[in-house]
Motif scaffolding. Structure first.
Motif, PDB file in Angstrom:
ATOM      1  N   PRO A   6      -5.435 -65.940   2.078  1.00  0.00           N
ATOM      2  CA  PRO A   6      -4.656 -64.712   1.857  1.00  0.00           C
ATOM      3  C   PRO A   6      -5.506 -63.615   1.228  1.00  0.00           C
ATOM      4  O   PRO A   6      -6.442 -63.886   0.477  1.00  0.00           O
ATOM      5  N   TYR A  39       1.083 -65.837  13.464  1.00  0.00           N
ATOM      6  CA  TYR A  39       1.750 -67.133  13.475  1.00  0.00           C
ATOM      7  C   TYR A  39       2.980 -67.065  12.582  1.00  0.00           C
ATOM      8  O   TYR A  39       2.901 -66.667  11.425  1.00  0.00           O
ATOM      9  N   SER A  41       5.746 -67.981  10.014  1.00  0.00           N
ATOM     10  CA  SER A  41       5.838 -68.886   8.859  1.00  0.00           C
ATOM     11  C   SER A  41       6.896 -69.952   9.083  1.00  0.00           C
ATOM     12  O   SER A  41       6.784 -71.067   8.556  1.00  0.00           O
ATOM     13  N   TYR A  44       5.779 -73.533  10.048  1.00  0.00           N
ATOM     14  CA  TYR A  44       5.082 -74.407   9.112  1.00  0.00           C
ATOM     15  C   TYR A  44       5.853 -75.684   8.752  1.00  0.00           C
ATOM     16  O   TYR A  44       5.246 -76.765   8.708  1.00  0.00           O
ATOM     17  N   CYS A  58      -0.731 -70.644   4.028  1.00  0.00           N
ATOM     18  CA  CYS A  58      -0.748 -69.630   5.090  1.00  0.00           C
ATOM     19  C   CYS A  58      -2.182 -69.465   5.577  1.00  0.00           C
ATOM     20  O   CYS A  58      -3.121 -69.471   4.784  1.00  0.00           O
ATOM     21  N   GLU A  63      -4.474 -67.961  11.719  1.00  0.00           N
ATOM     22  CA  GLU A  63      -3.827 -66.676  11.966  1.00  0.00           C
ATOM     23  C   GLU A  63      -4.298 -65.605  10.986  1.00  0.00           C
ATOM     24  O   GLU A  63      -4.628 -65.889   9.842  1.00  0.00           O
ATOM     25  N   THR A  66       0.560 -64.108   8.933  1.00  0.00           N
ATOM     26  CA  THR A  66       1.626 -65.107   8.879  1.00  0.00           C
ATOM     27  C   THR A  66       2.904 -64.311   8.663  1.00  0.00           C
ATOM     28  O   THR A  66       3.039 -63.613   7.658  1.00  0.00           O
ATOM     29  N   GLU A  68       7.327 -63.435   9.172  1.00  0.00           N
ATOM     30  CA  GLU A  68       8.695 -63.940   9.083  1.00  0.00           C
ATOM     31  C   GLU A  68       9.530 -63.207  10.121  1.00  0.00           C
ATOM     32  O   GLU A  68       9.437 -61.990  10.249  1.00  0.00           O
TER      33      GLU A  68
END
Length: 169
Positions: A6, A39, A41, A44, A58, A63, A66, A68
């Motif tokens: 991140p 990708y 989340s 996962y 993440c 990716e 990440t 939502e």
């Protein structure tokens, strides 16, 4: 590379990647149509259930973003995504290479990944800009009647099975 961490603060999106994330082998990876990998989340927990002993922060799938609320069965090829001052178009699902298998410790991962229909998808950068974690992603419908990311993967798998049957005959 496939190992991501991140980022704190904003990042500049360039035509070929995000600042600080170089594409390794441009003969098979990256390029303008695969500049940014997204990708969901929400995928996962599925993988955590399959690989309970594997740490999955993440970025585990390589990716860049990440997200939502962006799903393979509702994102279409050609959709426009606007994040911060950057603009993208959805180009294709991810069809992984052996490195994903190495990351998960099994060469079966490539097949599992595709069969799960949880491929994520690639973006082409239409407008360079600045993005930051937590920013809203606006989705604007692209090409009318275009395929979803998931339907492209399904078609690939069906064609692969048909080719395999023909080879056995």
């Amino acid at each position: 590379g496939i190992r991501k961490r991140p980022v704190i603060g904003s990042v500049i999106v360039r035509k070929l990647n995000l600042d600080g994330d170089q594409q390794a082998d441009l003969t098979v990876h990256g390029g303008e149509d695969k500049a940014v990998y997204v990708y969901p989340s929400e995928n996962y927990p599925f993988w955590k259930n399959k690989f309970p002993d594997l740490d999955m922060p993440c970025g585990t799938f390589g990716e860049n973003l990440t997200t939502e609320g962006l799903f393979e069965d509702s994102i279409h090829i050609g959709d426009l995504l606007i994040v911060g001052s950057a603009e993208f178009t959805v180009t294709q699902p991810r069809f992984p290479c052996y490195k994903l298998g190495m990351r998960f410790g099994t060469n079966k991962m490539v097949k599992l990944f595709l069969e799960s229909l949880r491929s994520g998808f690639y973006l082409k950068v239409l407008k360079e800009g600045r993005i930051k974690a937590g920013m809203e992603i606006r989705v604007v419908s692209g090409i009318e009647n275009s395929e979803t990311v998931e339907s492209v993967v399904r078609t690939f798998l069906e064609n692969e099975k048909a080719a395999s049957r023909l080879q056995r005959k």
